[in-house]
Design a protein around this motif. Sequence first.
Motif, PDB file in Angstrom:
ATOM      1  N   ASN A  50      47.746  41.324  43.344  1.00 18.27           N
ATOM      2  CA  ASN A  50      48.616  42.329  42.445  1.00 18.27           C
ATOM      3  C   ASN A  50      47.977  42.593  40.948  1.00 18.27           C
ATOM      4  O   ASN A  50      48.712  43.197  40.203  1.00 18.27           O
ATOM      5  CB  ASN A  50      49.966  41.884  42.250  1.00 18.27           C
ATOM      6  N   LYS A  51      46.727  42.150  40.755  1.00 20.56           N
ATOM      7  CA  LYS A  51      46.107  42.407  39.425  1.00 20.56           C
ATOM      8  C   LYS A  51      44.775  42.914  39.734  1.00 20.56           C
ATOM      9  O   LYS A  51      44.283  42.784  40.910  1.00 20.56           O
ATOM     10  CB  LYS A  51      46.010  40.963  38.914  1.00 20.56           C
ATOM     11  N   TRP A  52      44.347  43.409  38.696  1.00 15.11           N
ATOM     12  CA  TRP A  52      43.001  43.954  38.649  1.00 15.11           C
ATOM     13  C   TRP A  52      41.990  43.017  37.676  1.00 15.11           C
ATOM     14  O   TRP A  52      42.426  42.641  36.758  1.00 15.11           O
ATOM     15  CB  TRP A  52      42.823  45.391  38.179  1.00 15.11           C
ATOM     16  N   LEU A  53      40.822  43.078  37.806  1.00 15.99           N
ATOM     17  CA  LEU A  53      39.712  42.259  37.169  1.00 15.99           C
ATOM     18  C   LEU A  53      38.245  43.091  37.234  1.00 15.99           C
ATOM     19  O   LEU A  53      37.983  44.280  37.904  1.00 15.99           O
ATOM     20  CB  LEU A  53      39.525  41.062  37.852  1.00 15.99           C
ATOM     21  N   LEU A  54      37.476  42.667  36.338  1.00 17.26           N
ATOM     22  CA  LEU A  54      36.089  43.239  36.099  1.00 17.26           C
ATOM     23  C   LEU A  54      35.299  42.866  36.995  1.00 17.26           C
ATOM     24  O   LEU A  54      35.260  41.687  37.561  1.00 17.26           O
ATOM     25  CB  LEU A  54      35.595  42.686  34.559  1.00 17.26           C
ATOM     26  N   LYS A 104      44.971  31.298  43.902  1.00 17.89           N
ATOM     27  CA  LYS A 104      45.332  30.619  44.908  1.00 17.89           C
ATOM     28  C   LYS A 104      46.006  31.494  45.985  1.00 17.89           C
ATOM     29  O   LYS A 104      45.603  31.163  47.308  1.00 17.89           O
ATOM     30  CB  LYS A 104      46.371  29.572  44.524  1.00 17.89           C
ATOM     31  N   ASP A 105      46.699  32.387  45.839  1.00 18.46           N
ATOM     32  CA  ASP A 105      47.396  33.137  46.734  1.00 18.46           C
ATOM     33  C   ASP A 105      46.139  33.990  47.764  1.00 18.46           C
ATOM     34  O   ASP A 105      46.308  33.924  48.684  1.00 18.46           O
ATOM     35  CB  ASP A 105      48.259  34.112  46.278  1.00 18.46           C
ATOM     36  N   TRP A 114      43.163  25.497  50.403  1.00 11.84           N
ATOM     37  CA  TRP A 114      43.373  25.460  48.970  1.00 11.84           C
ATOM     38  C   TRP A 114      42.918  24.065  48.547  1.00 11.84           C
ATOM     39  O   TRP A 114      43.508  23.013  48.958  1.00 11.84           O
ATOM     40  CB  TRP A 114      44.470  25.952  48.418  1.00 11.84           C
ATOM     41  N   ASP A 115      42.225  23.935  47.507  1.00 17.01           N
ATOM     42  CA  ASP A 115      41.766  22.406  46.983  1.00 17.01           C
ATOM     43  C   ASP A 115      41.612  22.886  45.470  1.00 17.01           C
ATOM     44  O   ASP A 115      40.658  23.553  45.113  1.00 17.01           O
ATOM     45  CB  ASP A 115      40.632  21.871  47.489  1.00 17.01           C
ATOM     46  N   GLU A 116      42.494  22.233  44.519  1.00 22.93           N
ATOM     47  CA  GLU A 116      42.416  22.636  43.175  1.00 22.93           C
ATOM     48  C   GLU A 116      41.001  22.001  42.479  1.00 22.93           C
ATOM     49  O   GLU A 116      40.438  22.292  41.463  1.00 22.93           O
ATOM     50  CB  GLU A 116      43.432  21.778  42.565  1.00 22.93           C
ATOM     51  N   PHE A 145      35.832  38.963  47.623  1.00 25.09           N
ATOM     52  CA  PHE A 145      37.009  38.576  46.477  1.00 25.09           C
ATOM     53  C   PHE A 145      37.786  39.773  45.959  1.00 25.09           C
ATOM     54  O   PHE A 145      38.344  39.686  44.887  1.00 25.09           O
ATOM     55  CB  PHE A 145      36.033  37.993  45.234  1.00 25.09           C
ATOM     56  N   ASP A 146      37.593  40.770  46.605  1.00 25.32           N
ATOM     57  CA  ASP A 146      38.445  41.981  45.864  1.00 25.32           C
ATOM     58  C   ASP A 146      38.941  42.992  47.235  1.00 25.32           C
ATOM     59  O   ASP A 146      38.284  42.936  48.219  1.00 25.32           O
ATOM     60  CB  ASP A 146      37.765  42.729  44.939  1.00 25.32           C
ATOM     61  N   GLU A 147      40.002  43.686  47.051  1.00 24.65           N
ATOM     62  CA  GLU A 147      40.537  44.344  48.205  1.00 24.65           C
ATOM     63  C   GLU A 147      40.151  45.852  47.927  1.00 24.65           C
ATOM     64  O   GLU A 147      40.325  46.727  48.920  1.00 24.65           O
ATOM     65  CB  GLU A 147      42.007  44.103  48.129  1.00 24.65           C
TER      66      GLU A 147
END
Length: 250
Positions: A50-54, A104-105, A114-116, A145-147
Amino acid sequence: MTQICYFCSMDLQEFLEEGDKLFLPNLSIDLVIIGFEEGHLKCLLLKMGNKWLLPGGYIRRDQSVDEAARTILKDRTNLEDPHLQFLSVFGDSERRPGLGSEWKDFILNSGVKWDEGYWVNDRFVSLTYYALVDINKTHPTVHNFDEAYGWFHFDALPDIWMDHDQILKKARNRLKEDINRELITHNLLPDKFTMPELHKLHQAILEEKLDRSRFQKKMLASGLFERLPKLQKDTPGRNPYLYRLKKQGV
């Protein structure tokens, strides 16, 4: 499982577990890709959760930093040689992508465990660049890595991931400074443009009114632009001349 864009032949699980063998750990690249459309400066963003990134990526162990930045930019825009300049380093002590629940989601929703302890969850220093592109020539792509992707007004940004809003602010301010030292804004326009279009672009970047007559005299006095004999016919009222950047050595 699909491959991760241009980065490598690894699938997502292998990338998370062994990507540090191919890429430099703790160091990444983020790009502010700037365009101009309908009188507004815009930036290209990618959606993750639900977020946007460069747009960004990692530096292969056999690459220089600048080479990695150019490769990532071409991969994201399909442009061969856009204007690209180094911006700054972002390296807050808590700059860890793995701290965000969105990351993580995303991993879990991709069907990957998932592994920290994944190397990409560690602290990352980002080397940032900004690029000036002609939106009409740009063909963005999305990868593992993006939708989705979108062009957003700098004044109407969506919910931004991590510290990417600070990078965007830095890029916009740097562009204001840079155009006072070097005429680079033609990179945001088509190959042929009018002086009114260039004038409108500079006003959008500087966020201030500029006297049109003085601006045009300054641009022509630079000697960088060649006036074409053909008039721009599809504008109402007066038909301004078209210009283009002079070829080197002319």
